[in-house]
Design a protein around this motif. Structure first.
Motif, PDB file in Angstrom:
ATOM      1  N   ALA A  87       0.840  -1.194   0.000  1.00  0.00           N
ATOM      2  CA  ALA A  87       0.000   0.000   0.000  1.00  0.00           C
ATOM      3  C   ALA A  87       0.880   1.250   0.000  1.00  0.00           C
ATOM      4  N   ALA A  88       0.449   2.258  -0.743  1.00  0.00           N
ATOM      5  CA  ALA A  88       1.253   3.467  -0.901  1.00  0.00           C
ATOM      6  C   ALA A  88       0.852   4.584   0.042  1.00  0.00           C
ATOM      7  N   HIS A  89      -0.227   4.372   0.815  1.00  0.00           N
ATOM      8  CA  HIS A  89      -0.728   5.462   1.645  1.00  0.00           C
ATOM      9  C   HIS A  89      -1.619   4.870   2.733  1.00  0.00           C
ATOM     10  N   ALA A  90      -1.359   5.243   3.977  1.00  0.00           N
ATOM     11  CA  ALA A  90      -2.204   4.840   5.107  1.00  0.00           C
ATOM     12  C   ALA A  90      -2.745   6.092   5.784  1.00  0.00           C
ATOM     13  N   VAL A  91      -4.045   6.079   6.088  1.00  0.00           N
ATOM     14  CA  VAL A  91      -4.716   7.244   6.663  1.00  0.00           C
ATOM     15  C   VAL A  91      -5.437   6.830   7.932  1.00  0.00           C
ATOM     16  N   ILE A  92      -5.341   7.653   8.975  1.00  0.00           N
ATOM     17  CA  ILE A  92      -6.157   7.439  10.167  1.00  0.00           C
ATOM     18  C   ILE A  92      -6.894   8.722  10.511  1.00  0.00           C
ATOM     19  N   LEU A  93      -7.993   8.564  11.243  1.00  0.00           N
ATOM     20  CA  LEU A  93      -8.756   9.688  11.768  1.00  0.00           C
ATOM     21  C   LEU A  93      -8.482   9.787  13.256  1.00  0.00           C
ATOM     22  N   SER A  94      -8.006  10.954  13.698  1.00  0.00           N
ATOM     23  CA  SER A  94      -7.689  11.156  15.098  1.00  0.00           C
ATOM     24  C   SER A  94      -8.457  12.376  15.637  1.00  0.00           C
ATOM     25  N   MET A 116       2.550   5.346  16.196  1.00  0.00           N
ATOM     26  CA  MET A 116       2.839   4.089  15.508  1.00  0.00           C
ATOM     27  C   MET A 116       2.751   4.270  13.993  1.00  0.00           C
ATOM     28  N   LEU A 117       1.766   5.027  13.541  1.00  0.00           N
ATOM     29  CA  LEU A 117       1.626   5.271  12.104  1.00  0.00           C
ATOM     30  C   LEU A 117       2.832   6.032  11.570  1.00  0.00           C
ATOM     31  N   LYS A 118       3.251   7.058  12.303  1.00  0.00           N
ATOM     32  CA  LYS A 118       4.401   7.858  11.867  1.00  0.00           C
ATOM     33  C   LYS A 118       5.672   7.021  11.765  1.00  0.00           C
ATOM     34  N   ALA A 119       5.823   6.074  12.659  1.00  0.00           N
ATOM     35  CA  ALA A 119       7.035   5.248  12.687  1.00  0.00           C
ATOM     36  C   ALA A 119       6.945   4.035  11.778  1.00  0.00           C
ATOM     37  N   GLY A 120       5.809   3.824  11.147  1.00  0.00           N
ATOM     38  CA  GLY A 120       5.588   2.625  10.353  1.00  0.00           C
ATOM     39  C   GLY A 120       6.189   2.692   8.957  1.00  0.00           C
ATOM     40  N   PRO A 121       6.007   1.629   8.178  1.00  0.00           N
ATOM     41  CA  PRO A 121       6.663   1.499   6.867  1.00  0.00           C
ATOM     42  C   PRO A 121       5.895   2.123   5.707  1.00  0.00           C
ATOM     43  N   VAL A 122       4.697   2.664   5.966  1.00  0.00           N
ATOM     44  CA  VAL A 122       3.838   3.132   4.880  1.00  0.00           C
ATOM     45  C   VAL A 122       3.702   4.661   4.943  1.00  0.00           C
ATOM     46  N   PRO A 123       3.866   5.361   3.810  1.00  0.00           N
ATOM     47  CA  PRO A 123       3.617   6.806   3.796  1.00  0.00           C
ATOM     48  C   PRO A 123       2.218   7.088   4.352  1.00  0.00           C
ATOM     49  N   TYR A 124       2.082   8.140   5.137  1.00  0.00           N
ATOM     50  CA  TYR A 124       0.867   8.281   5.941  1.00  0.00           C
ATOM     51  C   TYR A 124       0.276   9.689   5.900  1.00  0.00           C
ATOM     52  N   SER A 125      -0.974   9.741   6.344  1.00  0.00           N
ATOM     53  CA  SER A 125      -1.654  11.007   6.619  1.00  0.00           C
ATOM     54  C   SER A 125      -2.509  10.826   7.870  1.00  0.00           C
ATOM     55  N   ILE A 126      -2.545  11.856   8.700  1.00  0.00           N
ATOM     56  CA  ILE A 126      -3.396  11.865   9.887  1.00  0.00           C
ATOM     57  C   ILE A 126      -4.390  13.011   9.738  1.00  0.00           C
TER      58      ILE A 126
END
Length: 250
Positions: A87-94, A116-126
């Motif tokens: 996956a190229a992008h992981a998104v969470i709602l906070s 955890m999301l920030k430190a993970g292997p997948v480019p992310y958005s919060i």
């Protein structure tokens, strides 16, 4: 674009899937009811197969001392599966202000999820949102009886779930932010004032008693739960939203 929405049958998830599909994306809702359990990992590899983006909207069964363990396990499972699926992008709602209310264990758990999301292997958005309009009635029910509703004067900047879903859709279909986007409603209220507005709109004649020790939000002080500069401000007002959901409303 194929977007896997974990928690895709809930309040925000169902709206998000509808928006994304209307915009031409292949948005697939996943939940325990569809055979995907983020806590155990069951069905997760299959759900993420071929997904460009994964959105995690899951929440624990209770906002108590069990919530940190829930997010630690579920985010670990999600990041492992998302990384394996490419996956190229992981998104969470906070939550806006989650890091400013350490007295609430659920807010500390949301900060853990973000880290955890920030430190993970997948480019992310919060995406951080303020309190939903739809949850105000539940908040009131925690500290109410047949005569009164006790609420603190905690300042909130609530937002409609529809507006939250729109914001998450925009982020999910874009490039990873590799940071945080905040969104809030257009008005700031004291929670006890929100209670009075809500009861009046419903024709409920109970009295609201200001009690700064009442309920979960008593743990927040000042403007911790109010959006800061740079937040996106939605258009729907609380009174507009109430009018559509109470007798005599559209």
């Amino acid at each position: 674009m194929k977007i896997a929405v974990i928690g895709g049958t809930g309040l925000i998830g169902s709206r998000l899937v509808e928006i994304l599909v209307a915009r031409g994306h292949e948005a697939v809702p996943h939940a325990r009811s569809t055979g995907v359990d983020l806590l155990s990992g069951k069905g997760l590899p299959e759900a993420l197969t071929g997904a460009d983006v994964v959105v995690n909207l899951t929440k624990p069964p209770a906002f108590d001392q069990t919530s940190p363990a829930f997010f630690r396990t579920t985010m670990g499972n999600l990041l492992t599966a998302a990384g394996a699926a490419g996956a190229a992008h992981a998104v969470i709602l906070s939550i806006v202000g989650a890091d400013l209310v350490p007295g609430l264990v659920y807010y500390r758990a949301k900060v853990l999820q973000e880290e955890m999301l920030k430190a993970g292997p997948v480019p992310y958005s919060i995406v951080r949102a303020t309190q939903f309009f739809e949850f105000i009635g539940t908040v009131m029910s925690w500290t109410s009886d047949e005569h009164t509703v006790r609420l603190p004067a905690t300042r909130l900047q609530p937002i409609a779930a529809d507006d939250v879903a729109e914001a998450v859709a925009g982020v999910s279909a874009g490039a990873p932010v590799r940071g945080t986007r905040d969104i809030a409603g257009p008005e700031v209220f004291a929670l006890d004032e929100l209670g009075r507005i809500t009861l009046a709109a419903r024709g409920d004649h109970r009295a609201v008693v200001t009690d700064d020790r009442a309920g979960m939000y008593a743990a927040a002080s000042g403007d911790a739960l109010v959006a800061k500069d740079g937040a996106a401000i939605a258009k729907t007002t609380y009174r507009e939203w109430l009018a559509r959901r109470t007798p005599g409303g559209a």
